[in-house]
Design an enzyme around this catalytic site. Structure first.
Site, mmCIF file in Angstrom:
data_model
loop_
_atom_site.group_PDB
_atom_site.id
_atom_site.type_symbol
_atom_site.label_atom_id
_atom_site.label_comp_id
_atom_site.label_asym_id
_atom_site.label_seq_id
_atom_site.Cartn_x
_atom_site.Cartn_y
_atom_site.Cartn_z
ATOM 1 N N ASP A 162 0.825 -1.206 0.000
ATOM 2 C CA ASP A 162 0.000 0.000 0.000
ATOM 3 C C ASP A 162 0.864 1.264 0.000
ATOM 4 O OD1 ASP A 162 -2.418 1.330 0.025
ATOM 5 O OD2 ASP A 162 -2.514 1.418 2.210
ATOM 6 N N GLY A 163 0.261 2.395 -0.402
ATOM 7 C CA GLY A 163 0.936 3.692 -0.323
ATOM 8 C C GLY A 163 1.603 4.125 -1.611
ATOM 9 N N ASN A 171 -10.781 -2.701 -5.275
ATOM 10 C CA ASN A 171 -9.980 -1.813 -6.133
ATOM 11 C C ASN A 171 -10.628 -1.527 -7.496
ATOM 12 O OD1 ASN A 171 -6.757 -3.005 -4.893
ATOM 13 N ND2 ASN A 171 -7.970 -1.248 -4.245
ATOM 14 N N GLU A 210 1.887 -11.890 13.323
ATOM 15 C CA GLU A 210 2.420 -10.615 13.819
ATOM 16 C C GLU A 210 2.091 -9.573 12.746
ATOM 17 O OE1 GLU A 210 4.573 -10.166 16.601
ATOM 18 O OE2 GLU A 210 4.370 -12.290 17.136
HETATM 19 C C1 IPE Z 1 -5.227 -2.594 0.036
HETATM 20 O O1 IPE Z 1 -4.902 -1.288 -0.222
HETATM 21 C C2 IPE Z 1 -5.299 -3.416 -1.222
HETATM 22 C C3 IPE Z 1 -4.016 -3.683 -1.867
HETATM 23 C C4 IPE Z 1 -2.853 -3.364 -1.405
HETATM 24 C C5 IPE Z 1 -4.108 -4.402 -3.114
HETATM 25 P P1 IPE Z 1 -6.053 -0.196 -0.535
HETATM 26 O O2 IPE Z 1 -5.377 1.105 -0.658
HETATM 27 O O3 IPE Z 1 -6.878 -0.645 -1.662
HETATM 28 O O4 IPE Z 1 -6.936 -0.277 0.790
HETATM 29 P P2 IPE Z 1 -7.813 0.848 1.480
HETATM 30 O O5 IPE Z 1 -8.777 1.319 0.440
HETATM 31 O O6 IPE Z 1 -6.884 1.920 1.925
HETATM 32 O O7 IPE Z 1 -8.469 0.157 2.631
HETATM 33 C C1 IPE Z 2 -1.350 0.171 -3.353
HETATM 34 O O1 IPE Z 2 -1.139 1.546 -3.337
HETATM 35 C C2 IPE Z 2 -1.614 -0.389 -4.721
HETATM 36 C C3 IPE Z 2 -2.946 -0.963 -4.878
HETATM 37 C C4 IPE Z 2 -3.909 -0.926 -4.008
HETATM 38 C C5 IPE Z 2 -3.225 -1.624 -6.128
HETATM 39 P P1 IPE Z 2 -2.339 2.571 -3.401
HETATM 40 O O2 IPE Z 2 -2.737 2.774 -4.808
HETATM 41 O O3 IPE Z 2 -3.455 2.148 -2.495
HETATM 42 O O4 IPE Z 2 -1.680 3.900 -2.859
HETATM 43 P P2 IPE Z 2 -2.252 4.840 -1.730
HETATM 44 O O5 IPE Z 2 -2.539 3.973 -0.551
HETATM 45 O O6 IPE Z 2 -3.498 5.455 -2.276
HETATM 46 O O7 IPE Z 2 -1.187 5.833 -1.474
HETATM 47 MG MG MG Z 3 -3.971 2.454 -0.565
#
Ligand code: IPE
Ligand code: IPE
Ligand code: MG
Length: 207
Positions: free
Chosen positions: A13-14, A61, A199
């Site tokens: 994520d991020g 997503n 964990e």
């Molecule tokens: C979780 O991240 C899903 C993946 C990493 C594929 P998201 O960015 O989609 O989750 P939320 O929306 O912050 O809960």
């Molecule tokens: C994770 O990063 C990738 C996927 C969920 C596919 P994000 O796209 O959720 O990036 P942030 O969390 O919005 O920064």
């Molecule tokens: Mg995200």
């Protein structure tokens, strides 16, 4: 944690925020995410981890803007065209959990080819969670159990052990460690059954 890690799961994520911090489009973050997948997979394999599960695309997503979803659909071909050879050499086996049905044909083909090409490898299993959601998985498992009962294939009463046999992760050990790379402290519908005793580590690199 002192015992050897068997199964590590990562909520990748991020990406979007990482890119935005550098005044770039969110897709720039996804592009760099692909490089990180390679790095993590090679490192985990070198560390003799048995299974590495990466949350790559959740059932939620699909609700993202169409341009971003389209870009995310291209990542498997970007990743495997660059790194499949190396994964093969490293004896890594590719697998997936989640329902691949709604993916574009090319995305599916690339992933299924990688699964087939690496199916004889005996090293780490690299599992991509694609269109994966834990709630769906658990509901589907309950349906499969019901079907097995009514068709007479299953006679035993449902318990924790036999229920696991209906989950998509039935061939993998329980998750020991789950890492989320954005700072958010939630599971976002990821492996809720399998993480019961894991964990949890949340990186706080985004301000
Ligand atoms: C979780 O991240 C899903 C993946 C990493 C594929 P998201 O960015 O989609 O989750 P939320 O929306 O912050 O809960
Ligand atoms: C994770 O990063 C990738 C996927 C969920 C596919 P994000 O796209 O959720 O990036 P942030 O969390 O919005 O920064
Ligand atoms: Mg995200």
């Amino acid at each position: 944690m002192t015992e050897k890690l068997k199964h590590v799961a990562i909520i990748m994520d991020g990406n979007g925020r990482w890119a935005k911090k550098q005044d770039k489009e969110r897709t720039f973050g996804h592009f760099h995410g692909v490089e990180k997948v390679r790095e993590i997979a090679i490192t985990a394999n070198d560390e003799n981890i048995e299974v590495l599960t990466l949350y790559a695309f959740s059932t939620e997503n699909w609700k993202r803007p169409i341009q971003e979803v389209d870009y995310l659909m291209q990542l498997p071909s970007m990743f495997f065209s660059k790194y499949l050879k190396e994964l093969l050499e490293k004896n890594i086996r590719i697998e997936s959990i989640g329902d691949l049905t709604p993916f574009p044909e090319n995305t599916k083909r690339v992933l299924l080819n990688a699964i087939k090409d690496t199916s004889h490898n005996t090293g780490m299993v690299l599992v991509f969670a694609m269109n994966y959601g834990s709630r769906t998985e658990i509901v589907e498992a309950a349906k499969k159990y019901h079907l097995a009962m009514v068709s007479g294939k299953m006679t035993e009463e449902l318990n924790e052990t036999n229920f696991e046999q209906f989950l998509m992760t039935k061939d993998y050990p329980a998750v020991d460690l789950c890492i989320r790379t954005s700072g958010e402290q939630r599971l976002s519908n990821f492996l809720m059954w399998q993480l019961a005793y894991a964990e949890l580590i949340y990186f706080r690199w985004i301000n």
